[in-house]
Design an enzyme around this catalytic site. Sequence first.
Site, mmCIF file in Angstrom:
data_model
loop_
_atom_site.group_PDB
_atom_site.id
_atom_site.type_symbol
_atom_site.label_atom_id
_atom_site.label_comp_id
_atom_site.label_asym_id
_atom_site.label_seq_id
_atom_site.Cartn_x
_atom_site.Cartn_y
_atom_site.Cartn_z
ATOM 1 N N PHE A 92 0.672 -1.043 0.502
ATOM 2 C CA PHE A 92 -0.309 -0.166 0.337
ATOM 3 C C PHE A 92 0.911 1.602 -0.423
ATOM 4 O O PHE A 92 2.129 1.068 0.516
ATOM 5 C CB PHE A 92 -0.989 -0.102 1.182
ATOM 6 C CG PHE A 92 -2.390 0.640 0.989
ATOM 7 C CD1 PHE A 92 -2.361 2.115 1.488
ATOM 8 C CD2 PHE A 92 -3.976 -0.606 1.151
ATOM 9 C CE1 PHE A 92 -3.535 3.203 1.108
ATOM 10 C CE2 PHE A 92 -4.711 0.248 0.634
ATOM 11 C CZ PHE A 92 -4.577 1.555 0.425
ATOM 12 N N HIS A 115 -10.106 4.540 7.426
ATOM 13 C CA HIS A 115 -10.387 4.137 9.191
ATOM 14 C C HIS A 115 -8.549 3.590 9.172
ATOM 15 O O HIS A 115 -8.172 3.387 9.348
ATOM 16 C CB HIS A 115 -10.425 2.234 8.211
ATOM 17 C CG HIS A 115 -9.975 1.449 7.381
ATOM 18 N ND1 HIS A 115 -9.811 2.147 5.824
ATOM 19 C CD2 HIS A 115 -9.216 0.288 7.191
ATOM 20 C CE1 HIS A 115 -9.011 1.036 5.240
ATOM 21 N NE2 HIS A 115 -8.617 0.391 6.175
ATOM 22 N N THR A 134 -6.907 7.206 4.029
ATOM 23 C CA THR A 134 -7.849 6.317 4.371
ATOM 24 C C THR A 134 -8.124 7.066 5.361
ATOM 25 O O THR A 134 -8.592 6.999 6.809
ATOM 26 C CB THR A 134 -6.203 6.206 5.324
ATOM 27 O OG1 THR A 134 -4.715 5.950 5.149
ATOM 28 C CG2 THR A 134 -6.080 4.895 5.738
ATOM 29 N N TYR A 172 -1.906 -3.281 7.953
ATOM 30 C CA TYR A 172 -2.640 -3.943 8.696
ATOM 31 C C TYR A 172 -1.403 -5.476 9.028
ATOM 32 O O TYR A 172 -2.220 -5.830 9.859
ATOM 33 C CB TYR A 172 -4.159 -4.175 8.229
ATOM 34 C CG TYR A 172 -4.628 -4.658 9.330
ATOM 35 C CD1 TYR A 172 -4.725 -6.533 9.377
ATOM 36 C CD2 TYR A 172 -5.132 -4.012 10.354
ATOM 37 C CE1 TYR A 172 -6.481 -6.751 10.351
ATOM 38 C CE2 TYR A 172 -5.874 -4.606 11.344
ATOM 39 C CZ TYR A 172 -6.860 -6.022 11.159
ATOM 40 O OH TYR A 172 -7.469 -6.869 11.943
ATOM 41 N N PHE A 201 9.797 -0.278 14.464
ATOM 42 C CA PHE A 201 8.574 -0.152 13.105
ATOM 43 C C PHE A 201 8.740 1.252 13.172
ATOM 44 O O PHE A 201 9.590 2.315 13.343
ATOM 45 C CB PHE A 201 7.787 0.655 14.861
ATOM 46 C CG PHE A 201 6.596 0.803 14.224
ATOM 47 C CD1 PHE A 201 6.283 2.020 14.561
ATOM 48 C CD2 PHE A 201 5.535 0.980 13.860
ATOM 49 C CE1 PHE A 201 5.113 3.362 13.999
ATOM 50 C CE2 PHE A 201 4.416 0.675 13.784
ATOM 51 C CZ PHE A 201 4.169 2.169 13.595
HETATM 52 O O1 LIG Z 1 -0.362 -0.010 4.759
HETATM 53 C C1 LIG Z 1 -1.742 0.805 3.999
HETATM 54 N N1 LIG Z 1 -2.572 0.034 4.289
HETATM 55 C C2 LIG Z 1 -3.910 0.742 4.312
HETATM 56 N N2 LIG Z 1 -4.865 -0.401 4.062
HETATM 57 C C3 LIG Z 1 -5.216 -1.516 3.867
HETATM 58 C C4 LIG Z 1 -4.489 -2.674 5.322
HETATM 59 O O2 LIG Z 1 -3.208 -2.548 6.021
HETATM 60 C C5 LIG Z 1 -4.989 -4.098 5.028
HETATM 61 O O3 LIG Z 1 -4.090 -4.032 4.059
HETATM 62 C C6 LIG Z 1 -6.230 -4.263 4.232
HETATM 63 O O4 LIG Z 1 -7.767 -3.914 5.492
HETATM 64 C C7 LIG Z 1 -7.035 -5.685 4.275
HETATM 65 O O5 LIG Z 1 -6.559 -6.743 4.978
HETATM 66 C C8 LIG Z 1 -4.056 2.242 4.691
HETATM 67 N N3 LIG Z 1 -5.423 2.866 3.968
HETATM 68 O O6 LIG Z 1 -6.335 2.127 3.773
HETATM 69 O O7 LIG Z 1 -5.771 3.488 3.337
HETATM 70 C C9 LIG Z 1 -2.876 3.051 4.082
HETATM 71 O O8 LIG Z 1 -2.704 4.521 3.933
HETATM 72 N N4 LIG Z 1 -2.120 2.807 4.393
#
Ligand SMILES: O=c1[nH]c(NC[C@H](O)[C@H](O)[C@H](O)CO)c([N+](=O)[O-])c(=O)[nH]1
Length: 154
Positions: free
Chosen positions: A22, A88, A86, A57, A113
């Site tokens: 991401f 969430h 984002t 995540y 981290f």
């Molecule tokens: O690493 C990120 N994941 C993001 N979402 C994806 C999340 O990490 C998971 O991959 C997804 O929820 C599936 O589990 C982001 N946003 O939502 O924008 C982000 O800004 N950065």
Amino acid sequence: VKYIDGNLRAEGKKFGIIVSRFNSFIAERLLEGALDTLTRSGAAGDDIEVARVPGAYEIPLVAGKMAKSGRYDAVICLGVIIRGATPHFDFVANEAAKGIAQVGMETGLPVIFGVLTTDTIEQAIERAGSKAGNKGSECAAAAVEMVDLLKQLA
Ligand SMILES: O=c1[nH]c(NC[C@H](O)[C@H](O)[C@H](O)CO)c([N+](=O)[O-])c(=O)[nH]1
């Protein structure tokens, strides 16, 4: 006074790096910074493994696997979470931070981290190799230092 300081020499140390896809335009700059610092600190290419995950995540899950595998001296977690983009943000950022910290506490391994959590893309770019340095490079140096420090405390 006896000071115990980790050195910054990476020879012979093994590193696992996790980088999320991401915001890869920025996350890949963090990876470049980390690899540059590790190799220039003496780490061998064969002693560095990079795993990519969909988003921040998912980092804690893979960090746990790497840390428990016994194959690494340290695990470096790299990702980019941008509030503006984002919906969430808090959930992803909080879970990533909590999960990563938990892996370190559970395993006793340095789990660094390196997930940028910024309000804007500009702030993320500043921390990925422009005017605010490179968080990936900083995290690599922290990993090298922590490996030696923990070895001295063993
Ligand atoms: O690493 C990120 N994941 C993001 N979402 C994806 C999340 O990490 C998971 O991959 C997804 O929820 C599936 O589990 C982001 N946003 O939502 O924008 C982000 O800004 N950065």
